[in-house]
Design an enzyme around this catalytic site. Structure first.
Site, PDB file in Angstrom:
ATOM      1  N   ASN A  70       0.856  -1.191   0.000  1.00 22.70           N
ATOM      2  CA  ASN A  70       0.000   0.000   0.000  1.00 22.70           C
ATOM      3  C   ASN A  70       0.893   1.242   0.000  1.00 22.70           C
ATOM      4  OD1 ASN A  70       0.493   0.851   2.840  1.00 22.70           O
ATOM      5  ND2 ASN A  70      -0.385  -1.164   3.245  1.00 22.70           N
ATOM      6  N   PRO A 115      -3.546 -11.522  10.350  1.00 20.04           N
ATOM      7  CA  PRO A 115      -3.894 -11.261  11.753  1.00 20.04           C
ATOM      8  C   PRO A 115      -4.016  -9.755  11.973  1.00 20.04           C
ATOM      9  CG  PRO A 115      -1.571 -11.874  11.540  1.00 20.04           C
ATOM     10  CD  PRO A 115      -2.200 -12.084  10.198  1.00 20.04           C
ATOM     11  N   ILE A 153      -3.061  -7.001  14.209  1.00 14.18           N
ATOM     12  CA  ILE A 153      -2.052  -6.847  15.269  1.00 14.18           C
ATOM     13  C   ILE A 153      -2.592  -5.969  16.393  1.00 14.18           C
ATOM     14  CG2 ILE A 153       0.326  -6.110  15.737  1.00 14.18           C
ATOM     15  CD1 ILE A 153       0.781  -6.560  12.637  1.00 14.18           C
ATOM     16  N   PHE A 184      -4.547   3.705  14.770  1.00 13.13           N
ATOM     17  CA  PHE A 184      -4.914   4.709  13.777  1.00 13.13           C
ATOM     18  C   PHE A 184      -6.121   4.196  13.012  1.00 13.13           C
ATOM     19  CE2 PHE A 184      -1.864   8.208  13.285  1.00 13.13           C
ATOM     20  CZ  PHE A 184      -0.935   7.839  14.241  1.00 13.13           C
ATOM     21  N   LYS A 213     -14.310   1.415  14.961  1.00 13.59           N
ATOM     22  CA  LYS A 213     -13.044   0.661  14.932  1.00 13.59           C
ATOM     23  C   LYS A 213     -12.429   0.588  16.326  1.00 13.59           C
ATOM     24  CE  LYS A 213     -10.897   0.873  10.863  1.00 13.59           C
ATOM     25  NZ  LYS A 213     -10.179   1.523   9.772  1.00 13.59           N
ATOM     26  N   LYS A 254     -11.871  -3.038  17.956  1.00  4.24           N
ATOM     27  CA  LYS A 254     -10.518  -3.556  18.193  1.00  4.24           C
ATOM     28  C   LYS A 254     -10.173  -3.578  19.677  1.00  4.24           C
ATOM     29  CE  LYS A 254      -8.867  -2.554  13.615  1.00  4.24           C
ATOM     30  NZ  LYS A 254      -7.744  -2.857  12.755  1.00  4.24           N
TER      31      LYS A 254
HETATM   32  N1  CTP Z   1      -4.004  -2.826  12.056  1.00  2.45           N
HETATM   33  C1  CTP Z   1      -3.248  -3.873  12.537  1.00  2.45           C
HETATM   34  N2  CTP Z   1      -3.276  -5.080  11.901  1.00  2.45           N
HETATM   35  C2  CTP Z   1      -4.028  -5.268  10.790  1.00  2.45           C
HETATM   36  C3  CTP Z   1      -4.801  -4.174  10.279  1.00  2.45           C
HETATM   37  C4  CTP Z   1      -4.753  -2.976  10.934  1.00  2.45           C
HETATM   38  O1  CTP Z   1      -2.547  -3.716  13.547  1.00  2.45           O
HETATM   39  N3  CTP Z   1      -4.032  -6.425  10.183  1.00  2.45           N
HETATM   40  C5  CTP Z   1      -3.999  -1.566  12.808  1.00  2.45           C
HETATM   41  C6  CTP Z   1      -3.350  -0.400  12.095  1.00  2.45           C
HETATM   42  O2  CTP Z   1      -1.985  -0.302  12.452  1.00  2.45           O
HETATM   43  C7  CTP Z   1      -4.161   0.781  12.638  1.00  2.45           C
HETATM   44  C8  CTP Z   1      -5.536   0.180  12.878  1.00  2.45           C
HETATM   45  O3  CTP Z   1      -5.351  -1.221  12.972  1.00  2.45           O
HETATM   46  O4  CTP Z   1      -3.682   1.207  13.879  1.00  2.45           O
HETATM   47  C9  CTP Z   1      -6.565   0.471  11.843  1.00  2.45           C
HETATM   48  O5  CTP Z   1      -6.081   0.222  10.557  1.00  2.45           O
HETATM   49  P1  CTP Z   1      -6.991   0.512   9.310  1.00  2.45           P
HETATM   50  O6  CTP Z   1      -6.232   0.128   8.063  1.00  2.45           O
HETATM   51  O7  CTP Z   1      -7.584   1.885   9.406  1.00  2.45           O
HETATM   52  O8  CTP Z   1      -8.196  -0.460   9.578  1.00  2.45           O
HETATM   53  P2  CTP Z   1      -8.454  -1.930   9.206  1.00  2.45           P
HETATM   54  O9  CTP Z   1      -8.400  -2.756  10.410  1.00  2.45           O
HETATM   55  O10 CTP Z   1      -7.599  -2.352   8.071  1.00  2.45           O
HETATM   56  O11 CTP Z   1      -9.993  -1.852   8.782  1.00  2.45           O
HETATM   57  P3  CTP Z   1     -10.658  -1.428   7.381  1.00  2.45           P
HETATM   58  O12 CTP Z   1      -9.724  -1.898   6.317  1.00  2.45           O
HETATM   59  O13 CTP Z   1     -11.934  -2.118   7.405  1.00  2.45           O
HETATM   60  O14 CTP Z   1     -10.804   0.076   7.415  1.00  2.45           O
END
Ligand code: CTP
Length: 397
Positions: free
Chosen positions: A208, A303, A305, A323, A337, A341
């Protein structure tokens, strides 16, 4: 925050020497005492008078100056400081340091000192990339020399790339981190940063647009407040902060493992843009155009995290910050979120392309916590990081 600290500042001969004048001001604003040393080449770029006037201190220039030697000998000068900062650190000065030369005042001080040394390299991109410089950097890092920058960008010589000296405030942060003195002293904070790369085959991957700059700035700011920072980063071009423990990973699974190994921590800041999916059928060899039609990519969920750490029943960090990168309904999605989480704080931001946030230098965040939401004005990612670090320090008090 640097009151009572004594910095010996060696100014080398590079165009970035003009930024060292501002660095002197910034260090003094924070209460540090600055003793400047100007190399002969440095004095071609800034005058001894401006350096001395800004430092409010005598400037040392000559190894064989009898007056200087009778007032304070060069050995004493090298040891009286809490930290030696070399800015700009030219390729020549670093080569001298790496090979232990002592043929002028600056190199002699650097060889004689028993204090930590922080260098802020500054040079043309080809000089930086040259194997000789890279060899010297490796030697200096192995010798325990700390480094801040260089940054990537336009150069005075008209070229572009890594080699620009770090900005004065970044150097100040690195100084504070090196002196490890601040409200987060004794606290361990874990920071995830950057994108993850999920392999499709050995040569292709899914990624990304995250640059890692916000996560890096946060690690820097926490470290500047004295935290002991573990920085778990996906692939990023942004140089990692000086003085923090860096664990470089590629994939989400590796990032989770690195995070779990780095625990316990007092706080965790999850700024990484983790790939939500990885390939379920990643190939061990390069996928070929073999005439059998288009490859079918199957996905598996990675997963989460942040959620894994937030929901730990045993050994969860006291403060978990995530974030929320959203492109629409930012507040609604971010609030949901946070609840889903289980983290304590969420920094929500709108990453739609027109905001210029993803990959840019500024950020526009809303801090969402149990008691509501706070809109922060749009500011640089460095300022967001500093503000967040101060808030974390208050929360962990
Ligand atoms: N995050 C994480 N592990 C993942 C996905 C996200 O630790 N597999 C953490 C990111 O570091 C951030 C937060 O979760 O602090 C939110 O990430 P974001 O990309 O906004 O959300 P997603 O969980 O990916 O949800 P969505 O794609 O549905 O918006």
């Amino acid at each position: 925050m640097l009151s009572g600290k004594h910095i010996l500042l060696v100014i080398g001969g590079g165009i970035a020497a003009f930024k060292s004048l501002d660095l002197i001001r910034r260090l003094r604003e924070r209460g540090a005492q600055v003793t400047p040393v100007l190399t002969q080449a440095g004095s071609e770029f800034v005058t001894p008078l401006s350096v001395s006037a800004l430092a409010g201190n005598k400037v040392f220039q000559d190894l064989f100056d009898l007056n200087d030697e009778s007032e304070m000998g060069h050995i004493e000068l090298s040891r009286a400081a809490d930290l030696i900062v070399v800015a700009p650190a030219t390729a020549d000065l670093m080569a001298k340091m790496a090979s232990g030369l002592a043929n002028d005042l600056a190199s002699t001080l650097l060889l004689a000192t028993d204090k930590r040394v922080l260098v802020a390299p500054s040079m043309n991109v080809r000089m930086w990339d040259h194997p000789a410089t890279q060899r010297n950097i490796k030697t200096l890092t192995n010798d325990g020399v700390l480094m801040v920058g260089p940054n990537k960008g336009d150069m005075a010589c008209g070229e572009f790339g890594p080699g620009r000296m770090a900005e004065p405030l970044e150097i100040v942060d690195a100084v504070q981190a090196a002196l490890n003195d601040g409200p987060l002293k004794g606290k361990h904070v874990l920071v995830t940063s950057g994108p993850t790369h999920e392999p499709i085959d050995p040569v292709r991957y899914i990624a990304n647009r995250s640059s890692g700059s916000q996560g890096t700035a946060i690690a820097n700011a926490l470290s500047a407040l004295g935290a002991d920072v573990t920085f778990v980063t996906g692939p990023s071009d942004v140089p990692p902060p000086a003085g923090v423990k860096v664990i470089a990973v590629q994939t989400a699974k590796q990032m989770l493992e690195a995070v779990q190994n780095a625990l316990p921590a007092d706080a965790g800041v999850f700024a990484a843009a983790v790939a939500d999916w990885r390939m379920a059928n990643a190939s061990d060899s390069k996928i070929k155009k073999d005439g059998n039609g288009l490859p079918v990519l199957e996905f598996a969920e990675n997963p989460d995290i942040l959620a894994t750490v937030s929901q730990m029943t045993d050994g969860r960090p006291a403060l978990v910050v995530g974030f929320a990168a959203e492109t629409d309904d930012v507040m609604a999605h971010a609030t949901a979120k946070r609840a889903r989480k289980g983290c304590d704080w969420i920094l929500a931001n709108d990453v739609s392309p027109e905001t210029g946030i993803m990959g840019g230098t500024e950020n526009d965040v809303t801090l969402i916590h149990a008691d509501g939401a706070e809109d922060w004005p749009r500011m640089t990612k460095d300022d967001v990081a500093r503000k967040l670090a101060v808030r974390i320090a208050e929360a962990l008090k």
